[in-house]
Write an enzyme that holds these catalytic residues in place. Structure first.
Site, short mmCIF file in Angstrom:
data_model
loop_
_atom_site.label_atom_id
_atom_site.label_comp_id
_atom_site.label_asym_id
_atom_site.label_seq_id
_atom_site.Cartn_x
_atom_site.Cartn_y
_atom_site.Cartn_z
N GLU A 115 -4.85 -18.50 -19.58
CA GLU A 115 -5.05 -19.42 -18.46
C GLU A 115 -6.05 -20.49 -18.88
OE1 GLU A 115 -7.14 -19.62 -14.06
OE2 GLU A 115 -8.00 -18.53 -15.73
N ASP A 126 -1.85 -1.02 -3.70
CA ASP A 126 -2.05 -0.22 -4.92
C ASP A 126 -0.77 -0.20 -5.78
OD1 ASP A 126 -0.34 1.64 -3.61
OD2 ASP A 126 -2.09 2.45 -2.56
N GLY A 155 -6.14 -2.40 0.63
CA GLY A 155 -5.52 -1.08 0.43
C GLY A 155 -4.27 -1.05 -0.44
N ASP A 206 -7.37 -14.48 -18.63
CA ASP A 206 -8.07 -15.25 -17.62
C ASP A 206 -9.12 -16.18 -18.26
OD1 ASP A 206 -8.70 -15.52 -14.70
OD2 ASP A 206 -10.66 -14.81 -15.36
N ASN A 237 -6.06 6.43 -1.23
CA ASN A 237 -6.98 5.78 -2.18
C ASN A 237 -7.58 4.49 -1.62
OD1 ASN A 237 -4.95 3.85 -2.40
ND2 ASN A 237 -4.15 4.65 -4.33
N ASP A 238 -7.39 4.22 -0.32
CA ASP A 238 -7.87 2.95 0.25
C ASP A 238 -9.39 2.83 0.17
OD1 ASP A 238 -5.24 2.58 0.77
OD2 ASP A 238 -5.41 2.59 2.96
N ASN A 273 0.85 -1.19 0.00
CA ASN A 273 0.00 0.00 0.00
C ASN A 273 0.89 1.24 0.00
OD1 ASN A 273 -1.92 1.96 0.34
ND2 ASN A 273 -2.85 1.08 2.18
#
Ligand SMILES: [Ca+2]
Ligand SMILES: [Ca+2]
Length: 629
Positions: free
Chosen positions: A374, A172, A170, A345, A149-150, A144
């Site tokens: 994946e 980033d 949190g 994905d 920006n949490d 973090n």
């Protein structure tokens, strides 16, 4: 700091609104938000979103040199209009005015055509090859670097709670930027982050309990970077700083589904942009349904069109507007953020023709880009099916490489299962032998663990000997090695259930952490031993043509001992694994052909020298990695 950030966001918000100049008060969103001149993808399909735009008999006009409006299409929803444009070779960068007249009134959109970013293959779109070492991290859980920006007030989920494994924590992209020197020192040359695209989703109920979109796989807007990770500006900054350090960036794409708060699902331009079922139908998750040749059409449909969970609408990739939306978005992200490769994905759940189309479009625009999908497959045939392969199958995929699940399973089996005719290191040999099915198995991403499975250290019962053997295999077998964040410091998820605990916070990445394992002084002696072992191999591997691009020559397992060499030109590295709990004799005469022209072998992990004659004594649960001299 906080004021600066607020101001920054204000400016950002203004920058987003600037291209849209409206004669009426209501705003319109256009996807893609902007485009470039000089792109191979020059037949651009714009999706204009504005309440009531499709009421009455809307008309659109564009007057811009070199740009032609080919077609205006009304959607089923009253709130979208589709504009098909041809951007000619003579079109110059600038702002073109799109005039739209509809029952809702007349308005215009200022649409930016920017000059295409130069330096593809040098400054970005560098591609990830077997010469790279990939570090997979989950942005929310790594570090973090910006506590402002949490929590984002406008988002549906404002929880940031590190005591709950299923909540946002949190982390980033500033946190990743702060740790670039750590990653570079470890020998990392590419970072794959779980999706950074916006996941503005509330908590959802899954079989394992309530969970938030902290992992990134519930995309709600393809043209926004999640503000909790720092938004588009942080992403651009990370890409630039990483490139300065010689580290590439891999973006994680999800084409199979979206979060059910995605604007395209909440207000569908066309109802069949999603795979609709009369009653909820989950996928059967069986890739065999696509390639076996025996599967019923109904089962194949459930595999491809069944949903992942009730809150992840399955995308109908056969819908041409949806297909264009996703293809253009992937081109847009590559260009906008200057990334180097894509990890895709849930590949095996996606319409096959679409996957070939989007891969081809990306590779036509950026030939040096790399893509690995994946495809969590049960067999090598299943895994190879989704890549360029040597098999006679009804559908030929064009995907260069895959995340190699059969190899992951084989490496773990070699460590955990007693030796037998098809067990232990024989399973590893048998898996490698099936490489004949792949066009080039070196394009596969190989790994010991990832964010969807128990951590490697947990799967091997915390055994440091097994750790070293596993890391040894990861760094010497063919393919692109990928490490899951925290494996280098022996992170575990013992005795806990649920995905969240496999995605623990990196100790030291978060304000107030009691220990900092990003530095040697914060790690235990055992953690430092593990870290240094990996670092040594990663740094050695960087300059070793044999280990990165060389051929593989193996010597069939005998009595729990398996040897393979990697060879390129005059460079040879011999790897020998003794998986048993006993000392083992190895007769050097077995390697006579390999030894021709060499006089000794040096263990690259400790420098000790071995003669190339007589008998070697291999200690229990040991892997030797020997450079021939
Ligand atoms: Ca943060
Ligand atoms: Ca699907």
């Amino acid at each position: 700091m906080k004021l600066t950030n607020t101001l920054y966001r204000c400016l950002l918000a203004c920058a987003v609104l600037l291209p849209l100049t409206h004669l009426s008060s209501q705003s319109a969103e256009v996807y893609p938000t902007h485009w470039w001149t000089g792109m191979k993808w020059n037949q651009l399909q714009l999706l204009v979103h504005r309440e009531g735009i499709n009421k009455g008999n809307p008309t659109a006009t564009i007057s811009y040199p070199g740009v032609q409006l080919k077609k205006t299409t009304r959607t089923e929803s009253p709130n979208y209009l589709v504009l098909d444009l041809a951007i000619g070779a003579t079109a110059k960068p600038g702002t073109m005015k799109i005039q739209i007249q509809s029952a809702g009134g007349k308005f215009s959109i200022d649409y930016q055509l920017k000059p295409k970013r130069g330096g593809a293959g040098k400054e970005y779109a560098n591609g990830i090859t077997s010469a790279d070492f990939v570090y997979l991290l989950m942005p929310d859980r790594f570090a973090n670097g910006d506590t402002s920006n949490d929590r984002i007030a406008s988002y549906l989920d404002n929880t940031c709670d590190r005591t709950n494994p299923s909540a946002h924590h949190g982390g980033d992209m500033q946190g990743v930027i702060n740790q670039l020197p750590y990653l570079k020192d470890l020998g990392v040359t590419a970072i794959w982050m779980c999706p950074v695209t916006e996941n503005d989703m509330p908590w959802k109920q899954e079989p394992a309990g309530a969970i938030s979109g902290y992992h990134g796989y519930w995309i709600t807007n393809h043209y926004q970077i999640d503000q909790r990770y720092g938004g588009a500006e942080a992403y651009k900054k990370l890409t630039a700083r990483a490139h300065e350090q010689g580290i590439k960036i891999i973006q994680d794409a999800v084409y199979n589904h979206v979060g059910d708060e995605h604007f395209l699902f909440k207000d569908k331009p066309f109802a069949d942009m999603f795979n609709n079922w009369p009653v909820y139908t989950g996928s059967n998750h069986r890739e065999e349904a696509l390639f076996s040749g025996y599967t019923s059409a109904a089962d194949k449909k459930v595999m491809l069109d069944g949903w992942f969970t009730p809150h992840l609408p399955d995308i109908n990739l056969r819908n041409p507007y949806m297909a264009n939306f996703l293809i253009q978005n992937s081109l847009w992200c590559t260009q906008e953020f200057g990334i180097d490769g894509w990890r895709v994905d849930t590949y095996k759940y996606c319409d096959e023709a679409f996957m070939n189309r989007i891969n081809a479009a990306l590779l036509a625009e950026y030939p040096t880009l790399s893509i690995f999908g994946e495809a969590w497959a049960n067999t090598v045939a299943g895994s190879a099916y989704f890549t360029r392969n040597n098999m006679k199958v009804p559908f030929k995929h064009n995907l260069p490489g895959t995340t190699d699940f059969p190899m992951q399973s084989a490496m773990l089996t070699a460590l955990n299962q007693d030796f037998g005719w098809t067990e232990g290191v024989n399973k590893l040999m048998m898996t490698l032998a099936q490489d004949v099915l792949y066009e080039d198995p070196r394009r596969n991403c190989i790994f010991l663990d990832n964010h969807d499975m128990d951590r490697f250290m947990t799967m091997i019962g915390g055994d440091l000997k097994k750790y070293k053997m596993g890391i040894g295999m990861l760094m010497t077998l063919r393919g692109i090695p990928q490490l899951y964040y925290g494996t280098e410091i022996l992170m575990k998820n013992d005795n806990v259930q649920g995905d969240g605990k496999k995605r623990n916070d990196f100790p030291g990445g978060f304000p107030g952490d009691a220990v900092n394992k990003f530095v040697a002084s914060g790690r235990t002696p055992e953690e430092n031993e593990a870290f240094q072992y990996l670092r040594l191999l990663a740094q050695y591997r960087k300059q070793s043509k044999a280990l990165t691009t060389g051929n593989t020559i193996d010597f069939l397992p005998q009595d729990g001992v398996y040897a393979y060499a990697r060879q390129s030109g005059k460079e040879t590295v011999l790897c020998i694994i003794n998986q048993t709990r006993d000392n083992k004799k190895v007769l050097t005469s077995r390697f006579e052909d390999l030894f021709r022209g060499y006089s000794s072998a040096a263990d690259i992990t400790n420098g000790s020298q071995l003669p190339l004659t007589g008998e070697w004594q291999l200690p229990p649960q040991t892997m030797w990695i020997l450079e021939l001299k």
